[in-house]
Structure formats: C-alpha cells, structure tokens
Motif scaffolding. Structure first.
Motif, PDB file in Angstrom:
ATOM      1  N   GLU A  42      44.236  20.992  46.939  1.00 19.41           N
ATOM      2  CA  GLU A  42      44.005  20.054  45.837  1.00 19.41           C
ATOM      3  C   GLU A  42      42.523  19.657  45.749  1.00 19.41           C
ATOM      4  O   GLU A  42      41.936  19.640  44.668  1.00 19.41           O
ATOM      5  CB  GLU A  42      44.882  18.811  46.048  1.00 19.41           C
ATOM      6  N   SER A  43      41.916  19.346  46.905  1.00 22.11           N
ATOM      7  CA  SER A  43      40.513  18.917  46.861  1.00 22.11           C
ATOM      8  C   SER A  43      39.627  20.090  46.434  1.00 22.11           C
ATOM      9  O   SER A  43      38.640  19.913  45.708  1.00 22.11           O
ATOM     10  CB  SER A  43      40.069  18.337  48.207  1.00 22.11           C
ATOM     11  N   HIS A  44      39.966  21.303  46.874  1.00 23.99           N
ATOM     12  CA  HIS A  44      39.215  22.489  46.480  1.00 23.99           C
ATOM     13  C   HIS A  44      39.292  22.689  44.967  1.00 23.99           C
ATOM     14  O   HIS A  44      38.277  22.923  44.304  1.00 23.99           O
ATOM     15  CB  HIS A  44      39.774  23.726  47.200  1.00 23.99           C
ATOM     16  N   ARG A  45      40.489  22.568  44.433  1.00 26.60           N
ATOM     17  CA  ARG A  45      40.689  22.765  42.991  1.00 26.60           C
ATOM     18  C   ARG A  45      39.856  21.752  42.188  1.00 26.60           C
ATOM     19  O   ARG A  45      39.174  22.098  41.236  1.00 26.60           O
ATOM     20  CB  ARG A  45      42.188  22.590  42.664  1.00 26.60           C
ATOM     21  N   ARG A  46      39.889  20.509  42.643  1.00 26.43           N
ATOM     22  CA  ARG A  46      39.151  19.461  41.913  1.00 26.43           C
ATOM     23  C   ARG A  46      37.636  19.665  42.009  1.00 26.43           C
ATOM     24  O   ARG A  46      36.907  19.462  41.039  1.00 26.43           O
ATOM     25  CB  ARG A  46      39.505  18.081  42.464  1.00 26.43           C
ATOM     26  N   MET A  47      37.147  20.037  43.192  1.00 25.15           N
ATOM     27  CA  MET A  47      35.701  20.221  43.350  1.00 25.15           C
ATOM     28  C   MET A  47      35.235  21.424  42.540  1.00 25.15           C
ATOM     29  O   MET A  47      34.189  21.362  41.880  1.00 25.15           O
ATOM     30  CB  MET A  47      35.342  20.352  44.833  1.00 25.15           C
ATOM     31  N   GLN A  48      36.012  22.492  42.548  1.00 24.15           N
ATOM     32  CA  GLN A  48      35.610  23.664  41.754  1.00 24.15           C
ATOM     33  C   GLN A  48      35.587  23.308  40.259  1.00 24.15           C
ATOM     34  O   GLN A  48      34.667  23.703  39.531  1.00 24.15           O
ATOM     35  CB  GLN A  48      36.567  24.837  42.002  1.00 24.15           C
ATOM     36  N   ALA A  49      36.572  22.549  39.819  1.00 20.97           N
ATOM     37  CA  ALA A  49      36.623  22.148  38.404  1.00 20.97           C
ATOM     38  C   ALA A  49      35.387  21.318  38.044  1.00 20.97           C
ATOM     39  O   ALA A  49      34.772  21.501  36.981  1.00 20.97           O
ATOM     40  CB  ALA A  49      37.906  21.358  38.136  1.00 20.97           C
ATOM     41  N   ALA A  50      35.003  20.410  38.941  1.00 21.78           N
ATOM     42  CA  ALA A  50      33.841  19.542  38.682  1.00 21.78           C
ATOM     43  C   ALA A  50      32.564  20.371  38.631  1.00 21.78           C
ATOM     44  O   ALA A  50      31.720  20.193  37.731  1.00 21.78           O
ATOM     45  CB  ALA A  50      33.744  18.468  39.770  1.00 21.78           C
ATOM     46  N   ILE A  51      32.425  21.270  39.602  1.00 20.61           N
ATOM     47  CA  ILE A  51      31.245  22.144  39.663  1.00 20.61           C
ATOM     48  C   ILE A  51      31.141  22.967  38.366  1.00 20.61           C
ATOM     49  O   ILE A  51      30.059  23.117  37.788  1.00 20.61           O
ATOM     50  CB  ILE A  51      31.344  23.057  40.916  1.00 20.61           C
ATOM     51  N   ASP A  52      32.273  23.471  37.891  1.00 20.18           N
ATOM     52  CA  ASP A  52      32.284  24.277  36.654  1.00 20.18           C
ATOM     53  C   ASP A  52      31.978  23.426  35.423  1.00 20.18           C
ATOM     54  O   ASP A  52      31.173  23.810  34.576  1.00 20.18           O
ATOM     55  CB  ASP A  52      33.659  24.942  36.476  1.00 20.18           C
TER      56      ASP A  52
END
Lengths: 143, 254
Positions: free
Chosen positions: B156-166
């Motif tokens: 979940e944290s990976h998904r959210r951080m990748q979304a933010a970075i994108d």
C-alpha cells in the motif's frame, strides 16, 4: 584615548560585558547561556561623534528560530540592569552558527540537563584519524 | 503572457522567498493532522526553517524594491498573481506520501540551488544561501528517508508513493527553466544557471527512487507559470487562509 582618562573608569570593560551576557539564558533550554551556546559573536564599543554605544552581534541558531526576539529582549534587559544605556543589537548570519560553537561549559550543562551535546565535528574527525592511525600501526607491526 | 520586469533582482528574490513561504505554509497545515507526534514536530520544524528563510529572502527583496514595503507586507498583502513560487509547492498536501514526494523533489533542487547561490557576487545572497543550505541539507535527508521507507515499505505504501512521484512529476520541469530574469542576473554573476541543475538533480532523484524500489517517471510535458505569477486555483485558497488576519485586521500585531 589614553590610559588614565576619566571616562575609561566609567565604561564597562568588554570582559565585564561578556560576563553579564553569560547571565542571559537561552529561553528554550534555560540551563545554557547565550554565550555558552555560541550565538553572541561580537561585543564592541562604537563611537558616533561624542556618543558611545555598545554593539552586540548575535547570530540565530536556525534562520526561523522563534526565540530570536525573546533573546534580543533579554539581552537588552540584562545589559540595561547593569547600566548600559546605549545599546545596538545586530544580527549576523554569516558564518552560519554551528554546534561546534557550543562551549565546554555549555556541553556539560546540556549533558546535566539530559540533552546529549552534539559531537564536535573537529573532535570526532580527530578521533577517527587516531583510530585509523592505530589500525594502520597494528597492520604494519611485524608478527 | 508578457510581463515586463523592471527590477529583476526583486523578482528573483521574490521567487526564492515565495518558494519557502508557500511550502512552509503547506507544511504547517499538517499541524494537528500528522500521523505521529514526532512527525508533526518534524514537519512543523521544517516549516519553521522555511519561514525563517522567507524572512531573509523577502527582507532582501524589500530592500531591492526600495518602496518602503517590508517583508511582512510583501508576504501578507499580495494577491495570487503577484506570487512567484513554483507550482509544485502550492499543490495541496494530499496524503503523507504526496507531501513527502513534493518535499523530496523540492529539497533535492533547493539544496543544489542554494549551494550554487553561495557563490553569488552579492554577499547578502551568498550569506543567506549558506545559512539556508545547512538547514535544507537536513530537509533532504529526511524527505529522502521517507521516500525510501514508503517506497520500499508495504504494498500500500509503495503504491501511494509511486502515485505521488508520478502525479507531481509534471511540476518539476519548471525548476530548471531559465527566463529573462534568470538570464540577466546570471550574466551579472548574482545567480546560477538553473538549467545546469537538471542533471545533478535527476541523478540524485533517480538514485533515491531506485533505493526506494520506485520507477523514475519519463521526461514529459511540464506545467509552468508559477514563477511568472500564473498559478493554479489552489494558491488562492491557501492565501485566503494565510492572509486572512492581515486582511481582516490590517496592521494587527501580536
């Protein structure tokens, strides 16, 4: 001005002023003085015609330090109590404050207060260098 | 849009100051809402550093303007179109990953920019940059750690951080843009070539994202306009809160 002039005996010596500033405590960590914290950078007398003023130069620990205004007021109040009438406080940001400027007394006080004093950069480098030197000696010593 | 810049130094100092002011305000919005008390203190401390830097830059801007306006008036009595911050920094906080991704992109650029400005021929600019870069070095360490912790964390944290970075990627291009203000001050030896920061920035960002098991977004279309006063609607809401007191009670002090 010559030694023996009347006025010299009525004006505080800079050493005396530094001692007074040593009574001003940091408002956030009230066991360490502004002098021991290393934020008082300079004290001098300034002549402006016949007027003589004391100039105290202070540097902030961090640029957003919320205690800066309180510290300035406390320095003014303390020096005023000791009879300094004409005072100019100035801020200097360069060179920027570093924890290396905390005095030995300051470090001891912090430790007693329960705050681990920051490592002195020069000291820790020196220690590293000594350790490296010792390791090197060990390696080259004949078996 | 064509804007004539009569006082490029004033413009440039506004950009530096407004970046700090707007991001500092965004971070302060976390107070009372952060996921943990230590985190709340850290966010507020970074906000305070940025506010301190704002005072220094806008104080110098006030001098460069020379009309008697002080740093407070510049901060509290301008409207959105007069703000010169990067669009990246006015983006709403979103979730914690979004706040940290925004911080990380900016910190990585901010440190490079300040280190460059320590070589300014204007010693006042160089002095402020030297003071601020010591603080920003910590900011970057902190935001990098969070990008890695969340990126290389749970699914979940990976998904959210990748979304933010994108999502924030398109706001990063503006940091390296050179306009006539930048070019003129660079020619006078006062400032730095922002375009030259792109490569070291990308290197730093890619290294951290890779440690965080995150993908670096591909170069693409960049949003721009903030440093020339063309902002998103978010800035108006931010200013409404930040400036309310001075607008409702002009010259109030406490």
């Amino acid at each position: 001005m010559q030694p023996g002039d009347l006025i010299t005996s009525t004006r505080a010596t800079l050493e005396q002023v530094w001692a007074w500033l040593g009574e001003v405590l940091d408002p956030e960590i009230p066991v360490i003085s502004v002098v021991d914290l290393g934020i008082v950078r300079d004290v001098r007398w300034e002549h402006d015609g016949d007027d003589v003023r004391l100039v105290v130069t202070v540097t902030p620990t961090y640029s957003g330090c919320a205690a800066t205004a309180v510290i300035a007021r406390e320095i003014e109040a303390t020096l005023c109590e000791h009879g300094i009438e004409a005072l100019r406080l100035q801020t200097r940001i360069s060179p920027p404050w570093t924890t290396d400027w905390i005095s030995e007394t300051g470090r001891r006080r912090l430790r007693e207060f329960g705050i681990a004093p920051p490592a002195e950069q020069g000291a820790s480098l020196l220690r590293l260098r000594r350790l490296n030197a010792r390791a090197a000696v060990r390696q080259t010593r004949p078996k | 849009m064509h804007v004539k810049f009569e006082n490029p130094l004033f413009e440039y100092l506004l950009r530096l100051g407004d970046n700090c002011l707007i991001l500092g305000h965004r971070l302060s919005e976390w107070v009372g809402h952060a996921p943990a008390i230590e985190e709340e203190l850290a966010l507020a401390n970074v906000a305070l550093d940025l506010l301190g830097q704002t005072q220094l830059w806008l104080g110098l801007a006030a001098e460069a303007e020379g009309t008697g306006r002080d740093a407070d008036k510049i901060a509290y009595l301008r409207d959105a179109g007069e703000f010169r911050n990067l669009l990246l920094l006015e983006q709403p906080n979103g979730d914690f990953a979004f706040t940290m991704a925004r911080q990380f992109y900016f910190d990585a650029w901010h440190l490079l920019a300040l280190q460059g400005l320590t070589g300014s021929t204007d010693t006042r600019i160089a002095d402020i940059a030297a003071k601020a870069s010591k603080e920003v070095a910590y900011h970057l360490r902190r935001s990098s750690d969070w990008v890695i912790t969340l990126g290389d964390g749970t699914e979940e944290s990976h998904r959210r951080m990748q979304a933010a970075i994108d999502d924030l990627w398109m706001y990063t291009g503006e940091m390296f843009e050179m306009d006539e203000v930048d070019r003129e001050l660079l020619a006078r030896g006062l400032t730095i070539d922002l375009a030259s920061l792109r490569e070291p920035w990308l290197e730093r960002v890619t290294a951290t994202l890779s440690k965080a098991t995150l993908e670096t977004p591909k170069p693409g279309w960049a949003q721009r306009g903030g440093k020339r006063g063309v902002h998103s609607e978010h800035l108006g809401y931010l200013l409404a809160e930040m400036q309310f007191l001075q607008r409702a009670h002009p010259n109030a002090t406490w």
